[in-house]
Design a protein around this motif. Structure first.
Motif, mmCIF file in Angstrom:
data_model
loop_
_atom_site.group_PDB
_atom_site.id
_atom_site.type_symbol
_atom_site.label_atom_id
_atom_site.label_comp_id
_atom_site.label_asym_id
_atom_site.label_seq_id
_atom_site.Cartn_x
_atom_site.Cartn_y
_atom_site.Cartn_z
ATOM 1 N N GLN A 92 54.299 59.282 45.305
ATOM 2 C CA GLN A 92 54.512 58.174 46.232
ATOM 3 C C GLN A 92 53.162 57.522 46.511
ATOM 4 O OE1 GLN A 92 56.463 59.350 49.781
ATOM 5 N NE2 GLN A 92 57.016 57.274 50.339
ATOM 6 N N LEU A 93 53.153 56.193 46.463
ATOM 7 C CA LEU A 93 51.908 55.459 46.654
ATOM 8 C C LEU A 93 51.789 54.985 48.095
ATOM 9 C CD1 LEU A 93 51.826 53.189 43.474
ATOM 10 C CD2 LEU A 93 50.605 55.305 43.855
ATOM 11 N N SER A 94 50.574 55.074 48.618
ATOM 12 C CA SER A 94 50.327 54.530 49.947
ATOM 13 C C SER A 94 50.062 53.027 49.804
ATOM 14 C CB SER A 94 49.126 55.224 50.594
ATOM 15 O OG SER A 94 47.948 54.930 49.869
ATOM 16 N N ARG A 95 49.847 52.395 50.934
ATOM 17 C CA ARG A 95 49.575 50.958 50.909
ATOM 18 C C ARG A 95 48.283 50.652 50.152
ATOM 19 N NH1 ARG A 95 50.428 48.467 56.764
ATOM 20 N NH2 ARG A 95 52.648 48.735 56.547
ATOM 21 N N GLU A 96 47.268 51.447 50.400
ATOM 22 C CA GLU A 96 45.986 51.237 49.736
ATOM 23 C C GLU A 96 46.106 51.476 48.233
ATOM 24 O OE1 GLU A 96 46.241 53.515 52.340
ATOM 25 O OE2 GLU A 96 45.590 52.112 53.887
ATOM 26 N N ASP A 97 46.878 52.499 47.869
ATOM 27 C CA ASP A 97 47.064 52.799 46.449
ATOM 28 C C ASP A 97 47.771 51.652 45.727
ATOM 29 O OD1 ASP A 97 45.849 55.236 46.774
ATOM 30 O OD2 ASP A 97 47.726 56.361 46.965
ATOM 31 N N SER A 98 48.813 51.114 46.350
ATOM 32 C CA SER A 98 49.545 50.034 45.690
ATOM 33 C C SER A 98 48.683 48.778 45.588
ATOM 34 C CB SER A 98 50.842 49.729 46.430
ATOM 35 O OG SER A 98 50.584 49.313 47.744
ATOM 36 N N THR A 99 47.862 48.512 46.600
ATOM 37 C CA THR A 99 46.949 47.373 46.535
ATOM 38 C C THR A 99 45.913 47.577 45.436
ATOM 39 O OG1 THR A 99 47.223 47.050 48.901
ATOM 40 C CG2 THR A 99 45.351 45.957 47.874
ATOM 41 N N LEU A 100 45.378 48.784 45.345
ATOM 42 C CA LEU A 100 44.395 49.116 44.327
ATOM 43 C C LEU A 100 45.011 49.011 42.926
ATOM 44 C CD1 LEU A 100 41.477 50.081 43.999
ATOM 45 C CD2 LEU A 100 42.315 52.413 44.087
ATOM 46 N N LEU A 101 46.250 49.481 42.772
ATOM 47 C CA LEU A 101 46.936 49.399 41.491
ATOM 48 C C LEU A 101 47.184 47.949 41.098
ATOM 49 C CD1 LEU A 101 48.361 50.917 39.183
ATOM 50 C CD2 LEU A 101 50.434 50.858 40.560
ATOM 51 N N ASP A 102 47.599 47.149 42.058
ATOM 52 C CA ASP A 102 47.861 45.739 41.781
ATOM 53 C C ASP A 102 46.587 45.011 41.353
ATOM 54 O OD1 ASP A 102 49.494 43.450 41.656
ATOM 55 O OD2 ASP A 102 48.749 42.808 43.623
ATOM 56 N N SER A 103 45.484 45.254 42.061
ATOM 57 C CA SER A 103 44.230 44.586 41.703
ATOM 58 C C SER A 103 43.706 45.078 40.353
ATOM 59 C CB SER A 103 43.183 44.788 42.795
ATOM 60 O OG SER A 103 42.848 46.151 42.902
ATOM 61 N N ALA A 104 43.905 46.345 40.043
ATOM 62 C CA ALA A 104 43.461 46.875 38.754
ATOM 63 C C ALA A 104 44.262 46.257 37.614
ATOM 64 C CB ALA A 104 43.605 48.396 38.728
ATOM 65 N N LEU A 105 45.561 46.123 37.805
ATOM 66 C CA LEU A 105 46.381 45.501 36.758
ATOM 67 C C LEU A 105 46.049 44.023 36.587
ATOM 68 C CD1 LEU A 105 49.810 47.213 37.454
ATOM 69 C CD2 LEU A 105 48.242 47.641 35.561
ATOM 70 N N ASP A 106 45.748 43.343 37.690
ATOM 71 C CA ASP A 106 45.330 41.946 37.590
ATOM 72 C C ASP A 106 44.029 41.822 36.810
ATOM 73 O OD1 ASP A 106 47.494 40.925 38.931
ATOM 74 O OD2 ASP A 106 46.466 40.828 40.876
ATOM 75 N N ARG A 107 43.092 42.685 37.111
ATOM 76 C CA ARG A 107 41.799 42.641 36.426
ATOM 77 C C ARG A 107 41.965 42.949 34.933
ATOM 78 N NH1 ARG A 107 37.716 40.190 35.114
ATOM 79 N NH2 ARG A 107 35.956 41.433 34.469
ATOM 80 N N LEU A 108 42.845 43.904 34.611
ATOM 81 C CA LEU A 108 43.102 44.211 33.207
ATOM 82 C C LEU A 108 43.701 43.016 32.476
ATOM 83 C CD1 LEU A 108 44.480 47.856 33.281
ATOM 84 C CD2 LEU A 108 42.473 47.041 32.056
ATOM 85 N N SER A 109 44.597 42.306 33.133
ATOM 86 C CA SER A 109 45.183 41.133 32.478
ATOM 87 C C SER A 109 44.144 40.034 32.292
ATOM 88 C CB SER A 109 46.381 40.610 33.278
ATOM 89 O OG SER A 109 45.968 40.097 34.503
ATOM 90 N N LYS A 110 43.207 39.874 33.251
ATOM 91 C CA LYS A 110 42.150 38.882 33.104
ATOM 92 C C LYS A 110 41.216 39.245 31.950
ATOM 93 C CE LYS A 110 42.120 37.251 37.833
ATOM 94 N NZ LYS A 110 41.437 37.229 39.110
ATOM 95 N N ILE A 111 40.896 40.503 31.827
ATOM 96 C CA ILE A 111 40.045 40.945 30.719
ATOM 97 C C ILE A 111 40.768 40.699 29.396
ATOM 98 C CG2 ILE A 111 39.039 42.971 29.583
ATOM 99 C CD1 ILE A 111 38.413 44.057 32.362
ATOM 100 N N HIS A 112 42.052 40.980 29.367
ATOM 101 C CA HIS A 112 42.836 40.755 28.150
ATOM 102 C C HIS A 112 42.870 39.279 27.779
ATOM 103 C CE1 HIS A 112 45.785 41.543 25.076
ATOM 104 N NE2 HIS A 112 46.592 40.616 25.604
ATOM 105 N N GLN A 113 42.950 38.386 28.779
ATOM 106 C CA GLN A 113 42.970 36.951 28.508
ATOM 107 C C GLN A 113 41.616 36.476 27.956
ATOM 108 O OE1 GLN A 113 45.460 34.836 28.563
ATOM 109 N NE2 GLN A 113 46.853 36.458 29.178
ATOM 110 N N THR A 114 40.515 37.055 28.418
ATOM 111 C CA THR A 114 39.199 36.631 27.907
ATOM 112 C C THR A 114 38.983 37.102 26.476
ATOM 113 O OG1 THR A 114 38.111 38.592 28.830
ATOM 114 C CG2 THR A 114 38.161 36.582 30.193
ATOM 115 N N LEU A 115 39.663 38.146 26.067
ATOM 116 C CA LEU A 115 39.502 38.642 24.717
ATOM 117 C C LEU A 115 40.229 37.780 23.704
ATOM 118 C CD1 LEU A 115 39.846 42.499 25.260
ATOM 119 C CD2 LEU A 115 37.754 41.160 24.925
ATOM 120 N N LYS A 116 41.231 37.043 24.130
ATOM 121 C CA LYS A 116 42.009 36.214 23.199
ATOM 122 C C LYS A 116 41.272 34.964 22.817
ATOM 123 C CE LYS A 116 46.658 37.671 24.098
ATOM 124 N NZ LYS A 116 47.993 37.305 24.452
#
Length: 137
Positions: A113-137
């Motif tokens: 079970q994720l806490s509020r901080e964990d879900s926020t951290l997960l969301d920001s990490a996934l956003d950053r991963l998608s941004k990195i993926h977009q710069t690689l294209k």
């Protein structure tokens, strides 16, 4: 799963036909008023039409004309060695950050079970991963 919803609607009934049927009296009034106006003042309506067409012609060639901006081509001196080295450094930092974010995402998804901080951290990490993926294209 999902059940299909069956409708017994007549396929000829469209939004336009329903609006037309509901407001047919108002449409008839508007049509009759337009015909009476055009019959009473035909020269005035024709003159207005010609003036509006001339105004449209003048405005399209003066006010609404957007001249193309002159293209400025700046000559940059590029050192291929420096440019290649900076690209290698950028790729290396992207790979390191991707590995760090992957470990973070794996550790957070392993929790029950994720806490509020964990879900926020997960969301920001996934956003950053998608941004990195977009710069690689």
């Amino acid at each position: 799963m999902l059940r299909k919803i069956h409708s017994n609607r007549d396929p000829r009934d469209t939004l336009y036909s329903e609006i037309r049927r509901e407001f047919s009296g108002y449409f008839a009034l508007g049509t009759n008023a337009g015909k009476r106006l055009a019959g009473a003042y035909p020269k005035f309506i024709f003159g207005c039409m010609v003036i509006l067409m001339a105004l449209s012609l003048v405005l399209s060639f003066t006010v609404f004309r957007h001249p193309d901006a002159p293209k400025i081509s700046a000559i940059k001196k590029v050192d291929p060695v420096e440019d290649g080295f900076s690209q290698i450094m950028q790729a290396t930092s992207n790979i390191r950050e991707t590995m760090h974010l992957k470990k973070l995402v794996d550790s957070l998804t392993g929790k029950r079970q994720l806490s509020r901080e964990d879900s926020t951290l997960l969301d920001s990490a996934l956003d950053r991963l998608s941004k990195i993926h977009q710069t690689l294209k």
